[in-house]
Write an enzyme that holds these catalytic residues in place. Structure first.
Site, PDB file in Angstrom:
ATOM      1  N   SER A 174     -63.388 -18.455  -0.280  1.00 49.24           N
ATOM      2  CA  SER A 174     -64.278 -19.533  -0.449  1.00 49.24           C
ATOM      3  C   SER A 174     -65.150 -19.993  -1.371  1.00 49.24           C
ATOM      4  O   SER A 174     -66.253 -21.399  -0.787  1.00 49.24           O
ATOM      5  CB  SER A 174     -64.700 -18.515   1.296  1.00 49.24           C
ATOM      6  OG  SER A 174     -64.511 -18.965   2.441  1.00 49.24           O
TER       7      SER A 174
ATOM      8  N   LYS B  21     -65.247 -23.083  -1.741  1.00 45.73           N
ATOM      9  CA  LYS B  21     -65.976 -24.351  -1.117  1.00 45.73           C
ATOM     10  C   LYS B  21     -66.953 -25.399  -1.456  1.00 45.73           C
ATOM     11  O   LYS B  21     -67.312 -26.404  -1.528  1.00 45.73           O
ATOM     12  CB  LYS B  21     -66.175 -23.804   0.396  1.00 45.73           C
ATOM     13  CG  LYS B  21     -64.855 -22.596   1.390  1.00 45.73           C
ATOM     14  CD  LYS B  21     -65.832 -22.486   1.923  1.00 45.73           C
ATOM     15  CE  LYS B  21     -64.387 -22.169   3.530  1.00 45.73           C
ATOM     16  NZ  LYS B  21     -64.850 -20.804   4.394  1.00 45.73           N
TER      17      LYS B  21
ATOM     18  N   TYR C  21     -56.266 -28.346   1.912  1.00 48.48           N
ATOM     19  CA  TYR C  21     -57.930 -26.562   1.908  1.00 48.48           C
ATOM     20  C   TYR C  21     -56.778 -25.259   1.350  1.00 48.48           C
ATOM     21  O   TYR C  21     -57.943 -24.317   0.735  1.00 48.48           O
ATOM     22  CB  TYR C  21     -57.420 -26.467   3.285  1.00 48.48           C
ATOM     23  CG  TYR C  21     -58.555 -25.578   3.847  1.00 48.48           C
ATOM     24  CD1 TYR C  21     -59.514 -25.310   3.395  1.00 48.48           C
ATOM     25  CD2 TYR C  21     -58.491 -24.127   4.697  1.00 48.48           C
ATOM     26  CE1 TYR C  21     -60.710 -24.385   4.090  1.00 48.48           C
ATOM     27  CE2 TYR C  21     -58.630 -23.544   5.000  1.00 48.48           C
ATOM     28  CZ  TYR C  21     -60.385 -23.163   4.528  1.00 48.48           C
ATOM     29  OH  TYR C  21     -61.194 -21.840   5.355  1.00 48.48           O
TER      30      TYR C  21
ATOM     31  N   TYR D 132     -72.018 -16.193   3.936  1.00 47.80           N
ATOM     32  CA  TYR D 132     -71.393 -15.601   5.804  1.00 47.80           C
ATOM     33  C   TYR D 132     -72.896 -15.613   6.408  1.00 47.80           C
ATOM     34  O   TYR D 132     -74.365 -15.592   5.802  1.00 47.80           O
ATOM     35  CB  TYR D 132     -70.436 -15.168   6.161  1.00 47.80           C
ATOM     36  CG  TYR D 132     -69.242 -14.859   4.780  1.00 47.80           C
ATOM     37  CD1 TYR D 132     -68.573 -16.708   4.788  1.00 47.80           C
ATOM     38  CD2 TYR D 132     -68.965 -14.120   4.225  1.00 47.80           C
ATOM     39  CE1 TYR D 132     -67.214 -16.231   4.170  1.00 47.80           C
ATOM     40  CE2 TYR D 132     -67.228 -14.170   3.497  1.00 47.80           C
ATOM     41  CZ  TYR D 132     -66.722 -15.400   3.438  1.00 47.80           C
ATOM     42  OH  TYR D 132     -66.173 -15.783   2.864  1.00 47.80           O
TER      43      TYR D 132
ATOM     44  N   VAL E 276     -63.480 -14.164   0.505  1.00 48.58           N
ATOM     45  CA  VAL E 276     -62.937 -12.734   1.301  1.00 48.58           C
ATOM     46  C   VAL E 276     -61.740 -11.631   0.039  1.00 48.58           C
ATOM     47  O   VAL E 276     -61.096 -10.465   1.079  1.00 48.58           O
ATOM     48  CB  VAL E 276     -62.115 -12.926   2.466  1.00 48.58           C
ATOM     49  CG1 VAL E 276     -63.137 -13.534   3.796  1.00 48.58           C
ATOM     50  CG2 VAL E 276     -60.518 -13.894   2.404  1.00 48.58           C
TER      51      VAL E 276
END
Length: 315
Positions: free
Chosen positions: A71, A74, A199, A251, A269
């Protein structure tokens, strides 16, 4: 010695004991297993790399081994989409608010009109952003993303971890459900499998803590690489990215992290954390043992220690 040099000297002296104190917390965490390939990561590992705007660096622990961005990627795909299309286009399809839900939750998509993802750092938002990367094919889009990541890290060694990419692609059923829901709502127009291929690939880019630190340093310095003098990102888009990092980057523990650390950050993660002290340092952390929120349990503790000892909080 300057103030900055004195601080780096203090970090060099104390970082080994801080790392080992935080490493004990790895016993409380669990390595991510929902992507099967990630379950092979060493649970007890913890490493950190800190790079200053003058090019000096300090490292500690297990900062040499590679891990996938997950992530963390992103943040930079959002920036690339903004550079490709501008704010109005991107934020017509993705919102700007924290969710308070898990990173892969579909709940708000179903409950809140008009059914667009709340922000670009949750999975649904990042999938939507992946569809906005410029290029005529998934291969071209992914190649542009990888070139951008390499430029930010000043490293040609960044590349895909093909085993992790395949593992994500073969088991990413929840992400497929999110993508098809977005397709049904008109948020993405391209073929779902093509979007997901982009992605999964940018999540599976492999890096080290030093790569993360260099990428973070560019953000810390407002989009210019202080070691080359080259502007890589417009300042406005760095402001947007750093704001999302504060409000959504950890998160649904982002508020807690803002209180206890007080720095813009993005976790993944794989156990990676990218963070920075604005104007001063880029920081990369790896600690694969995760807490229940999906963040590195030892990595977060180490950053809490550094921020408290060195008075780094922005707040």
């Amino acid at each position: 010695m300057s103030t900055g040099e004195l601080e780096l000297d203090r970090i060099k002296r104390l970082l080994p004991q801080w790392v080992e104190a935080s490493r004990r917390l790895t016993a409380e965490g669990k390595v991510a297993s929902y992507i099967p390939e990630l379950s092979k990561s060493p649970r007890e590992a913890l490493g950190i790399f800190i790079m200053s705007a003058s090019g000096d660096s300090v490292s500690g622990g297990d900062c040499g081994f590679g891990f996938t961005l997950q992530s963390i990627s992103k943040v930079f795909t959002l920036i690339l989409a903004l550079m490709d299309h501008g704010e109005a286009h991107v934020f017509a399809k993705v919102g700007m608010e924290p969710t308070g839900d898990n990173f892969n939750s579909m709940l708000k998509l179903e409950l809140v009109e008009p059914g667009i993802p709340f922000n670009p750092l949750i999975n649904a938002g990042a999938i939507a952003v992946s569809s906005m990367i410029g290029g005529d094919s998934p291969h071209e889009k992914s190649a542009r993303i990888l070139r951008f990541f390499r430029e930010l890290a000043n490293s040609d060694t960044l590349d895909y971890d093909i085993d992790v990419y395949r593992s994500e692609s073969e088991t990413g059923h929840h992400n497929r459900s999110l993508a098809y829901y977005l397709k049904g709502n008109g948020v993405i127009a391209d073929d779902v499998e093509d979007v997901l291929d982009v992605y999964f690939r940018h999540c599976s880019v492999k890096a080290t803590c030093s790569d993360l630190a260099r990428m973070a340093l560019v953000l810390a310095c407002g989009g210019a690489d202080p070691l080359t003098g080259k502007r890589l990102i417009p300042r406005r888009y760095v402001q947007i990215a750093k704001t999302f990092m504060v409000t959504c980057g950890m998160y649904n523990a982002s508020g807690e992290f803002a209180i206890n650390v007080g720095l813009p950050a993005k976790s993944g993660v794989s156990g990676g954390i990218l963070t920075m002290v604005p104007g001063r340092y880029g920081i990369g952390v790896i600690g694969p043992a995760l807490n229940p929120k999906g963040n590195s349990v030892a990595g977060v503790h180490l950053l809490e220690t550094l921020s408290a000892k060195l008075d780094w909080s922005m707040f």
